[in-house]
Write an enzyme that holds these catalytic residues in place. Structure first.
Site, mmCIF file in Angstrom:
data_model
loop_
_atom_site.group_PDB
_atom_site.id
_atom_site.type_symbol
_atom_site.label_atom_id
_atom_site.label_comp_id
_atom_site.label_asym_id
_atom_site.label_seq_id
_atom_site.Cartn_x
_atom_site.Cartn_y
_atom_site.Cartn_z
ATOM 1 N N CYS A 1 31.309 5.646 -1.357
ATOM 2 C CA CYS A 1 30.785 6.994 -1.132
ATOM 3 C C CYS A 1 31.781 7.813 -0.309
ATOM 4 O O CYS A 1 32.262 7.334 0.729
ATOM 5 C CB CYS A 1 29.443 6.925 -0.406
ATOM 6 S SG CYS A 1 28.746 8.555 -0.012
ATOM 7 N N CYS B 1 27.102 10.311 6.459
ATOM 8 C CA CYS B 1 25.750 10.463 5.921
ATOM 9 C C CYS B 1 24.831 9.399 6.509
ATOM 10 O O CYS B 1 25.224 8.245 6.684
ATOM 11 C CB CYS B 1 25.799 10.336 4.399
ATOM 12 S SG CYS B 1 24.184 10.339 3.610
ATOM 13 N N CYS C 1 26.234 10.474 -4.424
ATOM 14 C CA CYS C 1 25.486 9.411 -3.746
ATOM 15 C C CYS C 1 25.541 8.124 -4.566
ATOM 16 O O CYS C 1 25.189 8.104 -5.752
ATOM 17 C CB CYS C 1 24.037 9.822 -3.518
ATOM 18 S SG CYS C 1 23.037 8.532 -2.738
ATOM 19 N N TYR D 1 -3.586 -0.641 -0.330
ATOM 20 C CA TYR D 1 -2.429 0.265 -0.299
ATOM 21 C C TYR D 1 -1.709 0.158 -1.648
ATOM 22 O O TYR D 1 -0.510 -0.075 -1.719
ATOM 23 C CB TYR D 1 -1.472 -0.087 0.851
ATOM 24 C CG TYR D 1 -2.144 -0.201 2.198
ATOM 25 C CD1 TYR D 1 -2.375 0.930 2.981
ATOM 26 C CD2 TYR D 1 -2.557 -1.436 2.689
ATOM 27 C CE1 TYR D 1 -2.997 0.821 4.223
ATOM 28 C CE2 TYR D 1 -3.172 -1.550 3.927
ATOM 29 C CZ TYR D 1 -3.391 -0.423 4.689
ATOM 30 O OH TYR D 1 -3.995 -0.531 5.912
ATOM 31 N N GLU E 1 -6.219 3.104 -2.412
ATOM 32 C CA GLU E 1 -5.044 3.911 -2.073
ATOM 33 C C GLU E 1 -5.506 5.261 -1.519
ATOM 34 O O GLU E 1 -6.490 5.829 -1.996
ATOM 35 C CB GLU E 1 -4.179 4.121 -3.322
ATOM 36 C CG GLU E 1 -3.120 5.179 -3.226
ATOM 37 C CD GLU E 1 -2.106 4.900 -2.127
ATOM 38 O OE1 GLU E 1 -1.755 5.852 -1.405
ATOM 39 O OE2 GLU E 1 -1.656 3.748 -1.995
ATOM 40 N N ASP F 1 0.050 -4.359 0.839
ATOM 41 C CA ASP F 1 1.375 -3.749 0.733
ATOM 42 C C ASP F 1 1.335 -2.435 1.503
ATOM 43 O O ASP F 1 1.339 -1.353 0.921
ATOM 44 C CB ASP F 1 1.727 -3.519 -0.735
ATOM 45 C CG ASP F 1 3.158 -3.041 -0.926
ATOM 46 O OD1 ASP F 1 3.937 -3.081 0.051
ATOM 47 O OD2 ASP F 1 3.508 -2.622 -2.047
ATOM 48 N N CYS G 1 7.528 -4.020 4.322
ATOM 49 C CA CYS G 1 8.813 -3.329 4.218
ATOM 50 C C CYS G 1 9.400 -3.030 5.592
ATOM 51 O O CYS G 1 10.408 -2.338 5.698
ATOM 52 C CB CYS G 1 8.681 -2.044 3.405
ATOM 53 S SG CYS G 1 7.481 -0.859 4.045
#
Length: 463
Positions: A75, A81, A164, A322, A343, A388, A415
């Site tokens: 990049c 960035c 990108c 979720y 959700e 999740d 995550c």
């Protein structure tokens, strides 16, 4: 050693969530100094930003020497960035680092007695993202219009993202075309709350090549919608432009969202395919941003569910909490008697229902609302719950209610490793044992990693 001093620092190790650590002289001894984004083996020229309680934080001024196994970033704005951090590391090296971070955090949380499954690589390490959000702005005060990402360490500066490396080249063509088209149109200033251009959201179906463009502006001026659509349709794209939307938003929040939407072209959705299940994707619905990586992740989730339910006499009732547009629940539906997904985002739930119908899945039900509130209304007892949650994990109140459902099996898809390490001890106190832990690299070139955890019910609650 004091704040503002400059020192040469050799990076000895990398720590969560993406910092390199070395040692600097301090009196008769040494103290650790952390630098965001630094990698093991680098030697940096660093300015001390903070120093307290026997440790320091530094800002990299210059890379004096790279790590022995460093790679050349692809990049042109890497290092400036804030979008990705580790293009200078081999993907397999970075995955080892992230896997170790997760295991260290779990160990610190007292979670140690489990099977550590091998971390799984993403099939693509570049050009893997199926969704990108770009901001309008300038790279310097009063400079020409830019469209891309925030410059690292700067709240207002926006760097162009034409090249990108995380997104498909079609994204760059759309970004550069959009920026050129709107030259001379004022962007929305975060400080004064004046201006028109705010965000550009682009989504692309990896399996279908379908592209959705969502331009978000304020109501402080009109734009040439017909001209913009014509420009987009004239671009030489590998994929197919199927939906263009003009969204309006006057809120002061620095978030890409819409108070109203106008479809300029198409039907407002695109489609993609994950593990032979087709999905309809709306402008703001959640879907894993790495489609091929999602197949690896969901295969790991499916394997965990199979392992956890191996001794059950009948197919389980499975709750997908979720659930987004219902990806996990629908992929797992062949293993379940019934799938119930919850959700918060109504349009995502509608998409989940549409997807289930289109895929001929008759054992899936989806509910719009808060997980805690809607879970309390359910009368069925789940055998398996797949969690999740968003990056911050499960809220404490919702976690109490979810665990109180007492399924035989939980599969937690995380995550954010720190949220996972915070939540897992609660499950253990509630009588669950951590069976397996497996990391999946859904976000190559970044410090983020997904983790799939299988938990099974073994005893009663312990204080």
């Amino acid at each position: 050693m004091k704040k503002g001093d400059c020192v040469d620092l050799k990076i000895e190790k990398m720590v969560y969530p993406g910092k390199g650590v070395g040692w600097i002289p301090n009196g008769d001894g040494q103290i650790p100094c952390s630098v965001k984004g630094a990698v093991t083996g680098q030697t940096l020229r660093v300015r001390i930003k903070k120093k307290r309680r026997g440790k320091a934080e530094g800002q990299c001024l210059e890379v004096l020497s790279e790590a022995p196994d460093a790679r050349t970033p692809v990049c042109p704005v890497f290092g400036r960035c804030g979008g990705c951090t580790y293009q200078n590391l081999a993907p397999e090296t970075l995955l080892e680092v992230k896997d170790r971070w997760v295991m260290d955090l779990l160990k610190d949380a007292g979670i140690t007695d489990f099977t550590h499954l091998p971390a799984l690589e993403s099939p693509q390490t570049l050009h893997y993202r199926n969704k990108m959000e770009f901001s309008f702005g300038d790279a310097e005060l009063g400079g020409p219009l830019t469209l891309g990402f925030h410059e690292k360490g700067h709240f207002y500066n926006i760097l162009n993202a034409d090249a990108c490396a995380l997104a498909h080249p079609d994204f760059g063509k759309i970004v550069s075309g959009t920026r050129r088209f709107f030259e001379g149109v004022p962007y929305y200033h975060k400080r004064s709350h004046e201006g028109i251009l705010r965000y550009l959201v682009v989504r692309r179906g990896d399996a279908t090549g379908e592209i959705l463009v969502n331009l978000i502006t304020s109501t402080q001026g009109d734009i040439d919608e017909a001209g913009y659509l014509h420009m987009l349709q004239s671009l030489d794209l590998e994929g197919q432009l199927t939906t263009v939307i003009h969204s309006l938003d006057d809120s002061v929040a620095d978030v890409a969202k819409a108070e109203s939407m106008k479809i300029l072209f198409g039907d407002g959705v695109i489609h993609d395919r994950i593990l032979d299940v087709d999905f309809e994707i709306t402008p703001f619905s959640f879907l894993q941003t790495n489609t091929r990586g999602a197949e690896v992740l969901y295969t790991a989730v499916r394997d965990a569910v199979r392992q956890g339910t191996a001794g059950m006499a009948k197919k389980p009732v499975l709750f997908d909490l979720y659930c987004g547009v219902g990806t996990i629940g629908q992929i797992l539906s062949p293993l379940a008697k019934k799938v119930v997904g919850i959700e918060m985002i109504p349009e995502a739930v509608e998409a989940a229902k549409t997807n289930a119908a289109a895929n001929g899945l008759t054992n899936c039900w989806f509910i719009a609302g808060d997980v805690k509130t809607e879970a309390e209304k359910l009368t069925e007892t789940p055998d398996v719950i797949v969690l999740d949650p968003p990056r911050d994990g499960v809220s404490p109140k919702a976690l109490h209610d979810v665990v109180a459902m007492a399924p035989k099996v939980f599969v937690y898809v995380s995550c954010k490793a720190r949220s996972l390490a915070r939540d897992l001890p609660y499950f253990v106190r509630a009588g669950y044992t951590v069976e397996t832990v497996q990391c999946v690299d859904m976000f190559p070139q970044t410090p983020h990693v997904e983790t799939v955890v299988l938990l099974s019910k073994v005893n009663t609650y312990k204080e």
